[in-house]
Design an enzyme around this catalytic site. Structure first.
Site, PDB file in Angstrom:
ATOM      1  N   HIS A   1       0.842  -1.205   0.000  1.00  0.00           N
ATOM      2  CA  HIS A   1       0.000   0.000   0.000  1.00  0.00           C
ATOM      3  C   HIS A   1       0.877   1.255   0.000  1.00  0.00           C
ATOM      4  O   HIS A   1       0.629   2.200  -0.746  1.00  0.00           O
ATOM      5  CB  HIS A   1      -0.885   0.064   1.255  1.00  0.00           C
ATOM      6  CG  HIS A   1      -1.929  -0.993   1.347  1.00  0.00           C
ATOM      7  ND1 HIS A   1      -2.068  -1.788   2.463  1.00  0.00           N
ATOM      8  CD2 HIS A   1      -2.900  -1.378   0.485  1.00  0.00           C
ATOM      9  CE1 HIS A   1      -3.073  -2.610   2.283  1.00  0.00           C
ATOM     10  NE2 HIS A   1      -3.603  -2.388   1.090  1.00  0.00           N
TER      11      HIS A   1
ATOM     12  N   ARG B   1      -1.471  -5.925  -8.186  1.00  0.00           N
ATOM     13  CA  ARG B   1      -0.355  -6.823  -7.906  1.00  0.00           C
ATOM     14  C   ARG B   1      -0.149  -7.846  -9.008  1.00  0.00           C
ATOM     15  O   ARG B   1       0.953  -8.315  -9.220  1.00  0.00           O
ATOM     16  CB  ARG B   1      -0.592  -7.566  -6.589  1.00  0.00           C
ATOM     17  CG  ARG B   1      -0.623  -6.675  -5.375  1.00  0.00           C
ATOM     18  CD  ARG B   1      -1.078  -7.426  -4.171  1.00  0.00           C
ATOM     19  NE  ARG B   1      -2.458  -7.873  -4.419  1.00  0.00           N
ATOM     20  CZ  ARG B   1      -3.258  -8.417  -3.532  1.00  0.00           C
ATOM     21  NH1 ARG B   1      -2.823  -8.618  -2.314  1.00  0.00           N
ATOM     22  NH2 ARG B   1      -4.469  -8.767  -3.823  1.00  0.00           N
TER      23      ARG B   1
ATOM     24  N   LYS C   1     -17.935  -7.173   7.781  1.00  0.00           N
ATOM     25  CA  LYS C   1     -16.575  -7.688   7.766  1.00  0.00           C
ATOM     26  C   LYS C   1     -15.943  -7.650   9.151  1.00  0.00           C
ATOM     27  O   LYS C   1     -16.146  -6.700   9.902  1.00  0.00           O
ATOM     28  CB  LYS C   1     -15.743  -6.856   6.781  1.00  0.00           C
ATOM     29  CG  LYS C   1     -14.415  -7.458   6.431  1.00  0.00           C
ATOM     30  CD  LYS C   1     -13.769  -6.686   5.291  1.00  0.00           C
ATOM     31  CE  LYS C   1     -12.405  -7.253   4.980  1.00  0.00           C
ATOM     32  NZ  LYS C   1     -11.727  -6.520   3.923  1.00  0.00           N
TER      33      LYS C   1
END
Length: 173
Positions: free
Chosen positions: A17, A90, A41
């Site tokens: 990040h 990524r 979550k």
């Protein structure tokens, strides 16, 4: 003014990040790191700690702001008058996933919001928050993958992190 929002859960912020943030800073007049809150979550770190980790990690960038939001990312972007959403990629799987979200956001925002993708540096492309959480929960060398703010706090509060992992939330502040 070019304003970008970098949304995510940042649970915790990683060197991946931070790589994206450092490379995005010169591209925008203002970069807002926005922690999305999802009531469904479970997080390893509470919102306040995640904000603190990010604030300490980006304190040397005058054009970076740290905030949080609930709801749709595009609604937050509109509220903040942002024209861009920043996303890190990524691998090819990230691109396919993020591409669909980018098209959806652009449609919902009536073409007033663009998504900007930055590839993570090759040495950091394997790092993810979920991998870091797994390493922390198994008492591995997570320090290799997170900024100093996370390293220092977790080392001093390892017992609290372990309690949270086992669904017994007990945080020191």
């Amino acid at each position: 003014m070019k304003i970008a929002v970098f949304p995510g859960s940042f649970d915790p912020i990683t060197l991946g990040h931070l790589d994206i943030i450092e490379r995005a800073v010169p591209l925008f007049d203002k970069l807002i790191i926005a922690i999305g809150q999802n009531s469904q979550k479970k997080y390893m770190f509470p919102l306040e700690k995640r904000m603190e980790f990010i604030q300490k990690s980006v304190a040397h960038f005058p054009n970076v702001e740290v905030d949080y939001f609930e709801g749709l990312t595009i609604d937050y972007c509109i509220k903040k008058e942002a024209q861009f959403i920043l996303r890190g990629l990524r691998n090819p799987a990230d691109f396919e996933f993020e591409k669909a979200i980018a098209h959806t956001n652009r449609t919902l925002a009536r073409r007033k919001l663009e998504t900007v993708f930055l590839l993570t540096s090759s040495g950091k492309s394997f790092i993810s928050s979920s991998i870091v959480r797994e390493i922390i929960s198994n008492k591995g060398e997570y320090q290799l993958f997170v900024p100093d703010a996370v390293r220092v706090w977790v080392m001093g509060n390892e017992q609290c992190v372990m309690c949270n992992i086992n669904n017994h939330i007990l945080w020191k502040t």
